[in-house]
Structure formats: structure tokens, C-alpha cells
Design an enzyme around this catalytic site. Structure first.
Site, short mmCIF file in Angstrom:
data_model
loop_
_atom_site.label_atom_id
_atom_site.label_comp_id
_atom_site.label_asym_id
_atom_site.label_seq_id
_atom_site.Cartn_x
_atom_site.Cartn_y
_atom_site.Cartn_z
N GLY A 126 1.00 -0.99 -0.13
CA GLY A 126 0.37 0.26 -0.24
C GLY A 126 0.71 1.40 -0.19
O GLY A 126 1.02 1.93 1.08
N SER A 128 1.08 3.60 -3.39
CA SER A 128 0.79 4.30 -4.40
C SER A 128 -0.71 5.16 -3.60
O SER A 128 -1.53 4.46 -3.08
CB SER A 128 0.42 3.61 -5.42
N GLU A 245 12.62 -4.57 -5.02
CA GLU A 245 11.34 -4.73 -5.69
C GLU A 245 12.25 -4.84 -7.07
O GLU A 245 11.17 -5.12 -8.17
CB GLU A 245 10.14 -3.25 -5.75
N ASN A 370 10.03 3.30 -15.95
CA ASN A 370 10.89 3.45 -16.72
C ASN A 370 11.49 4.71 -16.34
O ASN A 370 13.19 4.68 -17.07
CB ASN A 370 10.95 3.14 -17.70
#
Ligand SMILES: Cc1cc2nc3c(=O)[nH]c(=O)nc-3n(C[C@H](O)[C@H](O)[C@H](O)COP(=O)(O)OP(=O)(O)OC[C@H]3O[C@@H](n4cnc5c(N)ncnc54)[C@H](O)[C@@H]3O)c2cc1C
Length: 387
Positions: A126, A128, A245, A370
Site C-alpha cells: 500500500g 501508491s 522490488e 521506467n
């Protein structure tokens, strides 16, 4: 330089392969991003745990095998090679767990990790919020101290929580000191999604799966023992999760090696094969796909060599994230080109390519877009000026 595995590592590979070949479900499970599929995946993950294959790199006391990083990589290669189901526990075991090992107390490790490994408690991320994605430090969901109850009260909204509609718990960042500089007044909380004040609303995806969710928190109580790291120092804890991540654990090379092998099978299995075999452009792209997946494997071996020698993962993790996310898109685009103009209409086993393609398009967005990774590479790897 000796690029071969040791006898112990080879024996470990054999043991993984033997177990997986005997146990991987013969038929693919339904998507883990649907309620039915999530339940089927949990059942599978519990079998993995019972056989001690769920979290091989963790210490034995938490359900692992104390495997080395090399053995973990070998396990991952074998897992994907066997066509085993996607891990719906991944946000827990690959993102939160390394952070709990680094920042958690003994009590937190003992309470959280075995339940996570055995898939009895599932976790979503949790971070964003509607106005805070790339700029994570812009989050507005807040935590207010509740001294009388020995904890915190959380209020706000989180969004794009993968499988949040089905998970039991959520790890997230909340603003606990509104007066502090924006990276400083944040705290990392472990939230029970069944607590009073939590509302979880599924958000249907393009492909119809409904695991994505928005999570609304209205004065939700979180006890002190569910703060990970120190209050107001959540940014540093979150950056450790981010390292996992973007870097090694979330997307290991096995996933792309397996996709490249499946592409080669697809190339030879489709009707009209002879014609395709004489299409030089397609053959070149297929060879390049395999080379690119292999390159990722060797790059990862290089990273692991450094980590094993004591290095810490740094901003170079952004290069890794750029590579795997763009590789995944290329592999799936090639699959659709092989399938031809009717690619989007295929069904049965072949439909997994279409679904895989749709998901690959999100790779350049999740785990930090990206564009953001390129900023990190420019500024922190190459040392270019910020403006
Ligand atoms: C499949 C999927 C799963 C996800 N799962 C989760 C999850 O489980 N938990 C969770 O918390 N979040 C999750 N997310 C959300 C994800 O982390 C965000 O979508 C991502 O961080 C981008 O934020 P945003 O969508 O708000 O876009 P924005 O930050 O608004 O960005 C919009 C565009 O602007 C560009 N941009 C923004 N800032 C800059 C800059 N400084 N320089 C250059 N370009 C910039 C971005 O690259 C992007 O192209 C998931 C997203 C996807 C697609």
C-alpha cells in the site's frame, strides 16, 4: 574464472527439479488475480511450504532451507522451467520479508514470517495514492498517535494495490509528522485489512481480473508492534523494499529464460512452420530473445557474485528493472507476431501469450516507472546533473 556450479548446488538443482516435476499442477491454475484463482494458488503455495520449497533462502526456523543466494537462483530457474504457478504471495515473500529481516524486531519476525511463508497470511503493498505514484514522498494518508491505546490511527486512501482485494494485510507508508521535511515524517505500518475502518474496493483490470484494489482507511487502529522500523523513519525502510522490488528478488532470470524457451517451442509448433523457419527477421528476433534472456541470467550471476562478496545493492538496481521490464515486452511482442494477425483471438493454452502481453505492458509502470528508473540511472549511477 570458474563458471560452473558446485556439486552441492548441482544436487540442490536435482532435488528442486525432482520435486517440481512430481508436484507442479498438470493443468495451469486460473489467474491468481481472480478470487477463484487466488484460492487455488494459495493451496499450491501451502503445498510448497509443507515441502519446504516456499522460501528456500530463509532460515529453517521460518520455514526455509537456509539456501544460499546461488541456490535461491537455481530454485527460481527450476520453478519457472517446470511451469509452476505464479506466486501470489510474492509481495510478502519477495518485498516485505527482506525488509522485515533487515528492520523488524525478533517479535515481528517470529509473528509475521512463518504465517507469510505458509500462505496463511497474505500481504499487499500500500504505497501508491491517487496523487502519489512516482513521487512517493507526496503521500497524504496520515497516521496520528493514539497514546491511550498504544498505537496509531490511520486515515487516507491507497490505490493500485495488487491483489489487495484478496489479501489479509497491507504494508504501507503513512505521513506521521506533517511538519517534517517530506521524506522524513513518514512511518512504515503493517495494517490488518480486516480491522474496523478499512474498506477495500476491487478495481477491474483491462483483462477482467478483479484483484487490483483501492484501500480506504478511516481512523484505522494499528498497534505499536505493527510499526516496522522507527516512527518517522519509514522512508529508509521503504527504500529497502524498493531495492528488492527493482533489483534481484521480484523478477529473477528464470522467468525470462522460461518464456524464451516457450517462444522457441511456439515457433516450431505453429502451423506453417516451414514458412516461418525461412523468415530471417523472425528467426533473428527469436535468437535475440534467447540471447537477451541469457544475458539477464549472466548479469544476475555477476550481481550475486558481488552480493555474496559483501556488496550492497544500490541504484544499479534501476538498470536491472529497466532491463527485465523491457525484455518482457519484447518477448511477448514476438509471441504475438509469431501467432500472427489473429493473436488476440487465440484461446486455450495459447491465450496465456495474450494475457502475458497485456501484463508485460505494465512492467514499465509498476515497481517505479521506467522514466523514474532512467532518472535514477542518470543522476545516481552516471552522476549526471539533475537539470
Ligand atoms: C500492474 C501494476 C501493479 C501495481 N501494483 C501496485 C501495488 O501493489 N502497490 C502500490 O502501491 N502501487 C502499485 N502500482 C502503482 C505503481 O507503483 C504506480 O502506477 C507507479 O509508481 C506510477 O505512479 P502513477 O501511476 O501515479 O503515475 P505518475 O507518477 O502520475 O506518472 C505519470 C507519468 O509521468 C512520468 N513521470 C512522473 N514523474 C516523472 C519525473 N520526475 N521524470 C520523468 N517522468 C516522470 C511517469 O513515468 C509516467 O509516465 C501498480 C501499478 C501497476 C501498473
Amino acid at each position: 574464472m570458474d563458471l560452473s556450479f558446485t556439486a552441492t548446488e548441482a544436487a540442490f538443482r536435482d532435488a528442486c527439479r525432482t520435486w517440481l516435476e512430481a508436484n507442479v499442477p498438470a493443468e495451469p491454475l486460473p489467474s491468481g488475480d481472480t478470487r477463484e484463482g487466488f484460492a487455488a494458488h494459495l493451496e499450491w503455495e501451502r503445498r510448497l511450504f509443507d515441502a519446504r520449497w516456499a522460501v528456500v533462502s530463509w532460515p529453517e526456523e521460518y520455514g526455509g532451507r537456509g539456501a544460499t543466494l546461488w541456490e535461491w537462483l537455481i530454485f527460481e530457474e527450476e520453478y519457472y522451467r517446470a511451469g509452476a504457478p505464479q506466486r501470489v504471495t510474492q509481495n510478502g515473500i519477495f518485498l516485505l520479508a527482506p525488509t522485515v529481516f533487515e528492520f523488524g524486531t525478533d517479535e515481528q519476525r517470529d509473528r509475521i514470517l512463518p504465517a507469510m511463508a505458509s500462505a496463511t497470511e497474505t500481504w499487499c503493498q500500500g504505497w501508491s495514492e491517487p496523487n502519489a505514484g512516482s513521487d512517493l514522498a507526496a503521500i497524504q494518508s496520515r497516521g496520528v498517535r493514539d497514546d491511550a491505546s498504544g498505537g496509531w490511527r490511520l486515515t487516507g486512501q491507497k490505490t493500485w494495490t495488487t491483489r489487495g482485494a484478496f489479501c489479509d494485510r497491507m504494508f504501507g507508508l503513512f505521513r506521521t509528522d506533517p511538519d517534517a521535511e517530506r521524506h522524513r515524517g513518514l512511518t512504515y505500518f503493517l495494517v490488518d485489512l480486516r480491522a474496523p475502518g478499512v474498506t477495500v474496493r476491487p478495481v477491474e483490470r483491462l483483462d477482467g481480473d478483479d484483484g487490483f484494489a483501492e484501500v480506504f482507511l478511516d481512523d484505522v487502529f494499528v498497534p505499536d508492534h505493527d510499526v516496522l522500523g522507527a516512527p518517522n523513519e519509514g522512508w529508509a525502510v521503504a527504500m529497502a523494499t524498493t531495492g528488492s522490488e527493482r533489483g534481484l528478488t521480484l523478477r529473477s532470470p528464470g522467468r525470462f529464460l522460461a518464456t524464451a524457451s516457450r517462444l522457441i517451442e511456439l515457433f516450431y509448433s505453429l502451423a506453417g512452420g516451414t514458412e516461418r523457419e525461412h523468415d530471417d527477421a523472425l528467426r533473428d528476433r527469436l535468437a535475440q530473445a534467447w540471447i537477451d534472456a541469457e544475458a539477464y541470467r549472466w548479469q544476475t550471476y555477476w550481481t550475486v557474485t558481488q552480493l555474496v562478496e559483501g556488496a550492497r545493492s544500490g541504484p544499479e538496481a534501476s538498470l536491472v528493472k529497466l532491463y527485465w521490464s523491457e525484455l518482457d515486452v519484447r518477448l511477448h511482442e514476438l509471441a504475438l507476431d509469431l501467432l500472427g494477425p489473429h493473436a488476440e483471438l487465440v484461446d486455450g493454452d495459447l491465450a496465456s501469450w495474450t494475457k502475458g502481453y497485456q501484463f508485460s505492458l505494465s512492467g514499465p509502470i509498476y515497481a517505479g516507472t521506467n522514466e523514474i528508473q532512467r532518472n535514477v540511472v542518470a543522476e545516481r549511477v552516471l552522476g549526471l546533473p539533475r537539470k
